[in-house]
Design a protein around this motif. Structure first.
Motif, PDB file in Angstrom:
ATOM      1  N   SER A 159       0.817  -1.219   0.000  1.00  0.00           N
ATOM      2  CA  SER A 159       0.000   0.000   0.000  1.00  0.00           C
ATOM      3  C   SER A 159       0.850   1.268   0.000  1.00  0.00           C
ATOM      4  O   SER A 159       0.300   2.357  -0.097  1.00  0.00           O
ATOM      5  CB  SER A 159      -0.929   0.007   1.217  1.00  0.00           C
ATOM      6  N   GLU A 160       2.168   1.140   0.107  1.00  0.00           N
ATOM      7  CA  GLU A 160       3.017   2.331   0.152  1.00  0.00           C
ATOM      8  C   GLU A 160       4.076   2.375  -0.938  1.00  0.00           C
ATOM      9  O   GLU A 160       4.167   3.340  -1.677  1.00  0.00           O
ATOM     10  CB  GLU A 160       3.667   2.446   1.533  1.00  0.00           C
ATOM     11  N   ARG A 161       4.908   1.347  -1.030  1.00  0.00           N
ATOM     12  CA  ARG A 161       6.033   1.381  -1.961  1.00  0.00           C
ATOM     13  C   ARG A 161       6.240  -0.011  -2.552  1.00  0.00           C
ATOM     14  O   ARG A 161       6.397  -0.974  -1.828  1.00  0.00           O
ATOM     15  CB  ARG A 161       7.284   1.825  -1.226  1.00  0.00           C
ATOM     16  N   LEU A 162       6.231  -0.057  -3.884  1.00  0.00           N
ATOM     17  CA  LEU A 162       6.441  -1.315  -4.597  1.00  0.00           C
ATOM     18  C   LEU A 162       7.784  -1.252  -5.306  1.00  0.00           C
ATOM     19  O   LEU A 162       8.061  -0.292  -6.041  1.00  0.00           O
ATOM     20  CB  LEU A 162       5.322  -1.532  -5.626  1.00  0.00           C
ATOM     21  N   VAL A 163       8.619  -2.258  -5.074  1.00  0.00           N
ATOM     22  CA  VAL A 163       9.913  -2.342  -5.756  1.00  0.00           C
ATOM     23  C   VAL A 163       9.894  -3.572  -6.651  1.00  0.00           C
ATOM     24  O   VAL A 163       9.561  -4.671  -6.209  1.00  0.00           O
ATOM     25  CB  VAL A 163      11.075  -2.433  -4.738  1.00  0.00           C
ATOM     26  N   TRP A 164      10.221  -3.364  -7.916  1.00  0.00           N
ATOM     27  CA  TRP A 164      10.293  -4.455  -8.888  1.00  0.00           C
ATOM     28  C   TRP A 164      11.682  -4.464  -9.500  1.00  0.00           C
ATOM     29  O   TRP A 164      12.159  -3.445 -10.023  1.00  0.00           O
ATOM     30  CB  TRP A 164       9.237  -4.265  -9.976  1.00  0.00           C
ATOM     31  N   GLN A 165      12.347  -5.615  -9.438  1.00  0.00           N
ATOM     32  CA  GLN A 165      13.689  -5.740 -10.000  1.00  0.00           C
ATOM     33  C   GLN A 165      13.772  -7.055 -10.770  1.00  0.00           C
ATOM     34  O   GLN A 165      14.211  -8.075 -10.248  1.00  0.00           O
ATOM     35  CB  GLN A 165      14.746  -5.681  -8.891  1.00  0.00           C
ATOM     36  N   PRO A 166      13.350  -7.028 -12.035  1.00  0.00           N
ATOM     37  CA  PRO A 166      13.325  -8.267 -12.817  1.00  0.00           C
ATOM     38  C   PRO A 166      14.705  -8.829 -13.132  1.00  0.00           C
ATOM     39  O   PRO A 166      14.835 -10.018 -13.395  1.00  0.00           O
ATOM     40  CB  PRO A 166      12.598  -7.861 -14.094  1.00  0.00           C
ATOM     41  N   ASP A 167      15.731  -7.987 -13.095  1.00  0.00           N
ATOM     42  CA  ASP A 167      17.104  -8.427 -13.358  1.00  0.00           C
ATOM     43  C   ASP A 167      17.977  -7.931 -12.216  1.00  0.00           C
ATOM     44  O   ASP A 167      18.193  -6.728 -12.075  1.00  0.00           O
ATOM     45  CB  ASP A 167      17.587  -7.851 -14.692  1.00  0.00           C
ATOM     46  N   PRO A 168      18.481  -8.844 -11.375  1.00  0.00           N
ATOM     47  CA  PRO A 168      19.290  -8.426 -10.222  1.00  0.00           C
ATOM     48  C   PRO A 168      20.543  -7.631 -10.600  1.00  0.00           C
ATOM     49  O   PRO A 168      21.085  -6.899  -9.785  1.00  0.00           O
ATOM     50  CB  PRO A 168      19.677  -9.746  -9.545  1.00  0.00           C
ATOM     51  N   ALA A 169      20.990  -7.757 -11.850  1.00  0.00           N
ATOM     52  CA  ALA A 169      22.187  -7.036 -12.289  1.00  0.00           C
ATOM     53  C   ALA A 169      21.883  -5.590 -12.671  1.00  0.00           C
ATOM     54  O   ALA A 169      22.787  -4.811 -12.943  1.00  0.00           O
ATOM     55  CB  ALA A 169      22.816  -7.755 -13.477  1.00  0.00           C
ATOM     56  N   ARG A 170      20.608  -5.230 -12.699  1.00  0.00           N
ATOM     57  CA  ARG A 170      20.218  -3.877 -13.087  1.00  0.00           C
ATOM     58  C   ARG A 170      19.434  -3.236 -11.958  1.00  0.00           C
ATOM     59  O   ARG A 170      18.897  -3.918 -11.100  1.00  0.00           O
ATOM     60  CB  ARG A 170      19.356  -3.913 -14.350  1.00  0.00           C
ATOM     61  N   GLY A 171      19.343  -1.929 -11.992  1.00  0.00           N
ATOM     62  CA  GLY A 171      18.593  -1.207 -10.968  1.00  0.00           C
ATOM     63  C   GLY A 171      17.124  -1.574 -10.997  1.00  0.00           C
ATOM     64  O   GLY A 171      16.588  -2.005 -12.020  1.00  0.00           O
ATOM     65  N   GLY A 172      16.471  -1.404  -9.856  1.00  0.00           N
ATOM     66  CA  GLY A 172      15.064  -1.735  -9.743  1.00  0.00           C
ATOM     67  C   GLY A 172      14.169  -0.533  -9.985  1.00  0.00           C
ATOM     68  O   GLY A 172      14.614   0.604 -10.070  1.00  0.00           O
ATOM     69  N   LEU A 173      12.897  -0.810 -10.066  1.00  0.00           N
ATOM     70  CA  LEU A 173      11.865   0.207 -10.212  1.00  0.00           C
ATOM     71  C   LEU A 173      11.172   0.361  -8.868  1.00  0.00           C
ATOM     72  O   LEU A 173      10.791  -0.630  -8.256  1.00  0.00           O
ATOM     73  CB  LEU A 173      10.847  -0.230 -11.269  1.00  0.00           C
ATOM     74  N   GLU A 174      11.016   1.589  -8.413  1.00  0.00           N
ATOM     75  CA  GLU A 174      10.307   1.854  -7.168  1.00  0.00           C
ATOM     76  C   GLU A 174       9.085   2.711  -7.481  1.00  0.00           C
ATOM     77  O   GLU A 174       9.210   3.775  -8.079  1.00  0.00           O
ATOM     78  CB  GLU A 174      11.223   2.584  -6.190  1.00  0.00           C
ATOM     79  N   ILE A 175       7.917   2.227  -7.092  1.00  0.00           N
ATOM     80  CA  ILE A 175       6.667   2.943  -7.350  1.00  0.00           C
ATOM     81  C   ILE A 175       6.082   3.416  -6.028  1.00  0.00           C
ATOM     82  O   ILE A 175       5.906   2.619  -5.101  1.00  0.00           O
ATOM     83  CB  ILE A 175       5.644   2.033  -8.060  1.00  0.00           C
ATOM     84  N   ASP A 176       5.791   4.701  -5.943  1.00  0.00           N
ATOM     85  CA  ASP A 176       5.083   5.265  -4.802  1.00  0.00           C
ATOM     86  C   ASP A 176       3.607   4.931  -5.005  1.00  0.00           C
ATOM     87  O   ASP A 176       2.910   5.584  -5.787  1.00  0.00           O
ATOM     88  CB  ASP A 176       5.311   6.776  -4.735  1.00  0.00           C
ATOM     89  N   VAL A 177       3.128   3.906  -4.312  1.00  0.00           N
ATOM     90  CA  VAL A 177       1.773   3.400  -4.517  1.00  0.00           C
ATOM     91  C   VAL A 177       0.723   4.426  -4.088  1.00  0.00           C
ATOM     92  O   VAL A 177      -0.301   4.592  -4.751  1.00  0.00           O
ATOM     93  CB  VAL A 177       1.590   2.045  -3.790  1.00  0.00           C
ATOM     94  N   VAL A 178       0.984   5.135  -3.002  1.00  0.00           N
ATOM     95  CA  VAL A 178       0.041   6.154  -2.533  1.00  0.00           C
ATOM     96  C   VAL A 178      -0.140   7.229  -3.604  1.00  0.00           C
ATOM     97  O   VAL A 178      -1.262   7.625  -3.936  1.00  0.00           O
ATOM     98  CB  VAL A 178       0.518   6.772  -1.201  1.00  0.00           C
TER      99      VAL A 178
END
Length: 197
Positions: A159-178
């Motif tokens: 409900s607050e912050r979603l982190v998606w990192q499909p490739d551990p060798a690359r930076g992840g995506l952080e989504i402010d869910v609120v």
């Protein structure tokens, strides 16, 4: 209201032959799923998530994001149309056709009253069986994202912050869910997207 039709053992080919009448037709393990055209708020959520995912994938070159309608065939008796999904790149470029697209890296469904049962139960179990590494169910009413990974029996409720990192060798995506839900509901500026290095 969405409904499932079980009198016939449906195939992907049979679903493709159905009329283009504004409803979404899918089949999962031979069960026909029919949902009406999505509501405005549903489509707004899909659009906002597309922008976030496209921005991330353009920077990190992990995959390509696509939106429904798009027939994703998992087998002869399963054809789904996720609201959004990410497929891997092919030789560093987006796939040129469905045969090249390969397995999904991420599937996303935005709940609507007519799709809740299918999204949470039928399609979720099928995505897990297909080995989709991550599946998000976006619940606009609860303002949270159910994040299913692998074969987990329960989702992470975000409900607050979603982190998606499909490739551990690359930076992840952080989504402010609120912030994301604030934009979709119409009471906030566009959500900040943080892309890891």
């Amino acid at each position: 209201m969405g409904m499932s039709q079980t009198a016939t053992d449906w195939t992907a080919a049979m679903v493709r032959d159905l009329p283009d009448d504004g409803r979404r037709y899918e089949v999962v393990d031979g069960e026909l799923l029919v949902t009406p055209a999505p509501a405005y708020r549903h489509q707004r959520a899909v659009g906002e998530l597309y922008v976030v995912l496209h921005t991330y994938l353009s920077a990190h070159r992990v995959g390509s994001v696509l939106v429904a309608p798009a027939d994703v065939v998992l087998d002869l008796r399963t054809l789904v149309q996720p609201d959004l999904f990410v497929v891997p790149l092919v030789g560093g470029r987006p796939p040129e056709n469905w045969d090249e697209a390969g397995a999904m890296l991420l599937a996303v469904e935005v709940l609507s009253p007519s799709s809740a049962r299918a999204d949470r139960q039928i399609k979720r179990r099928r995505y897990q069986r297909a080995g989709v590494p991550e599946y998000w169910i976006v619940d606009l009413d609860a303002r949270l994202i159910e994040r299913w990974t692998g074969n987990d029996p329960r989702p992470d409720m975000i409900s607050e912050r979603l982190v998606w990192q499909p490739d551990p060798a690359r930076g992840g995506l952080e989504i402010d869910v609120v912030a994301l839900f604030g934009v979709v509901i119409g009471c906030a500026a566009p959500p900040p997207v943080v892309i890891g290095g």
